[in-house]
Design a protein around this motif. Structure first.
Motif, short mmCIF file in Angstrom:
data_model
loop_
_atom_site.label_atom_id
_atom_site.label_comp_id
_atom_site.label_asym_id
_atom_site.label_seq_id
_atom_site.Cartn_x
_atom_site.Cartn_y
_atom_site.Cartn_z
N THR A 35 -8.05 7.41 -3.35
CA THR A 35 -7.62 8.42 -4.33
C THR A 35 -7.96 9.82 -3.83
O THR A 35 -7.15 10.74 -3.96
CB THR A 35 -8.30 8.17 -5.69
N ALA A 36 -9.13 9.99 -3.23
CA ALA A 36 -9.53 11.30 -2.71
C ALA A 36 -8.59 11.77 -1.60
O ALA A 36 -8.29 12.97 -1.50
CB ALA A 36 -10.97 11.25 -2.20
N ALA A 63 0.83 -1.20 0.00
CA ALA A 63 0.00 0.00 0.00
C ALA A 63 0.87 1.26 0.00
O ALA A 63 0.56 2.24 -0.68
CB ALA A 63 -0.94 0.00 1.21
N GLY A 64 1.97 1.23 0.74
CA GLY A 64 2.90 2.36 0.74
C GLY A 64 3.53 2.57 -0.63
O GLY A 64 3.67 3.71 -1.09
N GLU A 65 3.90 1.48 -1.30
CA GLU A 65 4.46 1.59 -2.65
C GLU A 65 3.43 2.11 -3.65
O GLU A 65 3.75 2.90 -4.53
CB GLU A 65 5.03 0.24 -3.10
N ILE A 66 2.18 1.69 -3.50
CA ILE A 66 1.12 2.19 -4.37
C ILE A 66 0.93 3.68 -4.13
O ILE A 66 0.78 4.46 -5.08
CB ILE A 66 -0.20 1.40 -4.14
N GLN A 123 -3.92 7.64 6.28
CA GLN A 123 -5.26 7.03 6.22
C GLN A 123 -5.48 6.32 4.88
O GLN A 123 -6.09 5.26 4.83
CB GLN A 123 -6.34 8.09 6.44
N GLY A 124 -4.99 6.93 3.82
CA GLY A 124 -5.10 6.29 2.51
C GLY A 124 -4.33 4.98 2.44
O GLY A 124 -4.80 4.00 1.86
#
Length: 182
Positions: A170-171, A39-42, A141-142
């Motif tokens: 994305t938001a 998730a961090g890489e994304i 949070q994202g």
């Protein structure tokens, strides 16, 4: 290609993800750590921001024109060396290159000398924060929500096409996205 020289710590600790998913115990911590790294890489790919301060090495063409470093925000450019064919990098004299970090945190390098080296090896530090506490809350949070999404769809049962982060993620990330025109 820019290569981090030290492994980055998790962008968000496992405990908040475990609580968010209502998982008790640490049996799935290895899976959760992997999901948080993914998730961090994304997040980094989407925002074009290196989240946690890392030392990075990048080979680039040795030319007099300014070349932008891949990772941002750049905190410091540590060294510039000439890369020859099959040899060890040879540090360049300060008069043989130029470096700059602009107001946006983009790092720039140009090689003006160095015995005709075809490539240069640049070592630099880049990252938004020293640790996860310094990462802005919407990004954290994202990452947490993206890891939750990856956990929920890890078997591909829901027909997810993997087109990108969910709209809520994305938001959260969009205000931090760095756009490049070139």
């Amino acid at each position: 290609m820019a290569t981090p020289l030290n492994p980055s710590p998790l962008p968000v600790p496992i405990e908040p993800l475990r609580a968010y998913l209502r998982i008790e115990g640490s049996d799935e911590d290895a899976l959760l750590a992997g999901l948080l790294r993914s998730a961090g890489e994304i997040c980094e790919a989407f925002t074009r921001i290196t989240l946690i301060d890392s030392e990075i090495e990048q080979a680039l063409p040795a030319r007099a024109a300014w070349t932008r470093l891949e990772r941002a925000p750049v905190r410091a450019i540590l060294s510039v060396a000439a890369l020859g064919a099959g040899t060890e990098p040879v540090p360049l004299a300060a008069a043989d290159y130029g470096i700059d970090i602009d107001a946006r945190g983009d790092g720039w390098v140009r090689v003006t000398g160095g015995a005709g080296a075809g490539r240069a090896l640049v070592r630099y530090r880049a990252g938004l924060a020293a640790d996860w506490n310094g990462i802005p809350e919407p990004l954290r949070q994202g990452i947490l929500r993206m890891a939750t999404h990856l956990y929920a769809h890890r078997d591909g049962e829901d027909g997810e096409d993997g087109a990108g982060p969910p709209a809520a993620v994305t938001a959260l990330w969009l205000p931090y996205r760095r756009l490049r025109l070139s």
